[in-house]
Design a protein around this motif. Structure first.
Motif, PDB file in Angstrom:
ATOM      1  N   HIS A  23       0.607  -0.767   0.342  1.00  0.00           N
ATOM      2  CA  HIS A  23       0.042   0.085  -0.561  1.00  0.00           C
ATOM      3  C   HIS A  23       0.580   1.117   0.002  1.00  0.00           C
ATOM      4  CE1 HIS A  23      -3.393  -2.911   0.956  1.00  0.00           C
ATOM      5  NE2 HIS A  23      -4.594  -1.974   0.792  1.00  0.00           N
ATOM      6  N   GLY A  24       2.247   0.870   0.580  1.00  0.00           N
ATOM      7  CA  GLY A  24       3.112   2.337  -0.145  1.00  0.00           C
ATOM      8  C   GLY A  24       3.225   3.103   1.569  1.00  0.00           C
ATOM      9  N   TYR A  25       2.020   2.030   2.653  1.00  0.00           N
ATOM     10  CA  TYR A  25       2.738   3.109   3.640  1.00  0.00           C
ATOM     11  C   TYR A  25       4.010   3.109   4.382  1.00  0.00           C
ATOM     12  CZ  TYR A  25      -2.358   2.929   3.251  1.00  0.00           C
ATOM     13  OH  TYR A  25      -4.042   3.198   2.594  1.00  0.00           O
ATOM     14  N   THR A  26       4.134   3.974   5.275  1.00  0.00           N
ATOM     15  CA  THR A  26       5.134   3.878   6.370  1.00  0.00           C
ATOM     16  C   THR A  26       4.420   3.309   7.780  1.00  0.00           C
ATOM     17  OG1 THR A  26       5.682   6.058   7.799  1.00  0.00           O
ATOM     18  CG2 THR A  26       6.982   5.499   5.545  1.00  0.00           C
ATOM     19  N   CYS A  27       5.954   2.856   9.009  1.00  0.00           N
ATOM     20  CA  CYS A  27       5.457   2.079   9.848  1.00  0.00           C
ATOM     21  C   CYS A  27       4.675   3.684  10.557  1.00  0.00           C
ATOM     22  CB  CYS A  27       6.463   1.736  11.221  1.00  0.00           C
ATOM     23  SG  CYS A  27       6.397  -0.243   9.993  1.00  0.00           S
ATOM     24  N   ALA A  28       5.286   4.116  10.796  1.00  0.00           N
ATOM     25  CA  ALA A  28       4.369   5.525  11.570  1.00  0.00           C
ATOM     26  C   ALA A  28       3.142   5.836  10.379  1.00  0.00           C
ATOM     27  CB  ALA A  28       5.566   6.970  10.991  1.00  0.00           C
ATOM     28  N   HIS A  29       2.845   5.479   9.275  1.00  0.00           N
ATOM     29  CA  HIS A  29       1.395   5.834   8.827  1.00  0.00           C
ATOM     30  C   HIS A  29       0.821   4.901   9.450  1.00  0.00           C
ATOM     31  CE1 HIS A  29      -0.957   7.180   5.331  1.00  0.00           C
ATOM     32  NE2 HIS A  29      -1.308   6.643   6.004  1.00  0.00           N
ATOM     33  N   VAL A  30       0.597   3.991   9.450  1.00  0.00           N
ATOM     34  CA  VAL A  30      -0.751   3.125   9.766  1.00  0.00           C
ATOM     35  C   VAL A  30      -0.041   3.369  11.559  1.00  0.00           C
ATOM     36  CG1 VAL A  30      -0.492   0.271  10.065  1.00  0.00           C
ATOM     37  CG2 VAL A  30       0.066   1.446   7.798  1.00  0.00           C
ATOM     38  N   GLY A  31       0.754   3.256  11.802  1.00  0.00           N
ATOM     39  CA  GLY A  31       0.368   3.843  13.329  1.00  0.00           C
ATOM     40  C   GLY A  31      -0.462   4.495  14.185  1.00  0.00           C
ATOM     41  N   GLU A  32       0.243   5.732  13.175  1.00  0.00           N
ATOM     42  CA  GLU A  32      -1.254   6.911  13.617  1.00  0.00           C
ATOM     43  C   GLU A  32      -2.511   6.770  12.888  1.00  0.00           C
ATOM     44  OE1 GLU A  32      -0.661  11.685  11.738  1.00  0.00           O
ATOM     45  OE2 GLU A  32       0.710  10.415  11.775  1.00  0.00           O
ATOM     46  N   ALA A  33      -2.509   5.776  11.737  1.00  0.00           N
ATOM     47  CA  ALA A  33      -3.779   6.102  11.587  1.00  0.00           C
ATOM     48  C   ALA A  33      -4.031   4.671  12.677  1.00  0.00           C
ATOM     49  CB  ALA A  33      -4.112   5.515  10.264  1.00  0.00           C
ATOM     50  N   LEU A  34      -3.763   4.330  12.987  1.00  0.00           N
ATOM     51  CA  LEU A  34      -4.842   3.234  13.634  1.00  0.00           C
ATOM     52  C   LEU A  34      -4.530   3.504  15.411  1.00  0.00           C
ATOM     53  CD1 LEU A  34      -3.821  -0.220  12.449  1.00  0.00           C
ATOM     54  CD2 LEU A  34      -5.889   0.840  12.487  1.00  0.00           C
ATOM     55  N   ASP A  35      -3.795   4.467  16.215  1.00  0.00           N
ATOM     56  CA  ASP A  35      -3.974   5.193  17.108  1.00  0.00           C
ATOM     57  C   ASP A  35      -2.605   4.918  17.802  1.00  0.00           C
ATOM     58  OD1 ASP A  35      -3.540   7.186  19.043  1.00  0.00           O
ATOM     59  OD2 ASP A  35      -5.386   6.281  19.984  1.00  0.00           O
ATOM     60  N   TRP A  36      -1.516   3.838  17.380  1.00  0.00           N
ATOM     61  CA  TRP A  36      -0.598   2.679  17.298  1.00  0.00           C
ATOM     62  C   TRP A  36       0.662   3.770  17.315  1.00  0.00           C
ATOM     63  CZ3 TRP A  36      -1.799  -2.466  14.577  1.00  0.00           C
ATOM     64  CH2 TRP A  36      -2.153  -2.359  15.235  1.00  0.00           C
TER      65      TRP A  36
END
Length: 282
Positions: A23-36
């Motif tokens: 999906h072209g996401y970074t770990c930071a991007h995913v963490g922010e989206a899931l409140d992690w």
């Protein structure tokens, strides 16, 4: 599906990383989206932290996976939490080595070079005891547990789905007297018996083999699922190194092939070991 909890955890980590990168996401991007935190996502993808099925569910819904893949990954997460048989031995299995045993239980191909001691999968209890006793940090109880685990590990060579196991051992491992001559005679007999197993091939790298790759002991592990990449394992006194990069695996595969080419043939190796047995009988 991968067999051992360790292999399942590794497969889960691989799949989660593939989803994120797809999906072209970074770990930071995913963490922010899931409140992690981004580090939590990274730990899940590197297998350095526990992964809850509920976390996998949240990730899959975020990535928009289909129900079949989501259920598969959640099943991996549940099964990765189970304990392997070796973990019941407590201090007999250091945490850094527990990972190796878990991977070893699931291999389909096994390539190992030993330049100091004979392969653990071929050792007798007496030989293994002497090696563990040389580690001053181990108590008598720890030695007993460690040897018991080593003996149980050897079952993978004779099980119905035994991996294709190929060993190259330096001649010095056969001539280095561990314990006494009687112990070594018994140990070499065990090696010869192991070589009779249809899944096992062993070659001796003789002293007069000439130039060969200057590496210490290492193990190459391959897995039945093509989605699970090969691993190079090198151990130390208190830790281990795992190499999964394609370039690293390629270099060690080339090194092992060169070692095989320099070593005596399996038939000649049997003759060499049989000759050494006579020396130990004197």
């Amino acid at each position: 599906m991968a067999g051992s909890p360790t292999a399942r955890r590794r497969r889960l980590s691989i799949e989660l990383k593939k989803l994120r990168e797809g999906h072209g996401y970074t770990c930071a991007h995913v963490g922010e989206a899931l409140d992690w935190s981004g580090s939590k996502v990274n730990r899940m993808e590197t297998g350095t932290g526990r992964v809850q099925p509920s976390d996998v569910d949240a990730l899959c819904r975020f990535y928009g996976t289909d129900d079949e893949l989501r259920e598969f990954l959640m099943s991996l997460a549940r099964q990765a939490k189970t304990r392997g048989w070796w973990q019941a031995h407590g201090s007999g299995v250091p945490s850094w080595f527990s990972i190796y045993i878990g991977l070893e239980q699931d291999v389909s191909t096994f390539r190992q070079y030993q330049s100091e001691f004979l392969p653990g999968l071929m050792q007798t209890p007496a030989y293994a005891v002497e090696l563990h006793r040389a580690t001053n940090q181990m108590t008598a109880e720890d030695v007993e547990r460690a040897v018991r685990v080593r003996m149980e590990r050897q079952a993978i060579l004779s099980r119905p789905d035994a991996p294709d196991a190929w060993f190259v051992v330096h001649e010095s491992t056969l001539r280095n007297v561990v314990g006494d001559r009687s112990l070594m005679r018994e140990q070499l007999e065990r090696v010869l018996n192991s070589m009779e197993l249809p899944s096992v091939t062993l070659q001796v790298l003789p002293f007069d083999a000439g130039p060969y790759p200057a590496t210490g002991p290492f193990t190459l592990m391959g897995f039945p699922d093509p989605e699970d990449p090969d691993i190079v394992y090198r151990d130390g006194i208190t830790d281990a190194i795992y190499l999964e990069g394609a370039d690293d695996v390629r270099e060690y595969t080339r090194a092992f092939d060169n070692l095989r080419a320099a070593a005596a043939s399996p038939h000649r190796s049997i003759q060499l070991i049989t000759s050494m047995l006579k020396d130990y009988a004197r």
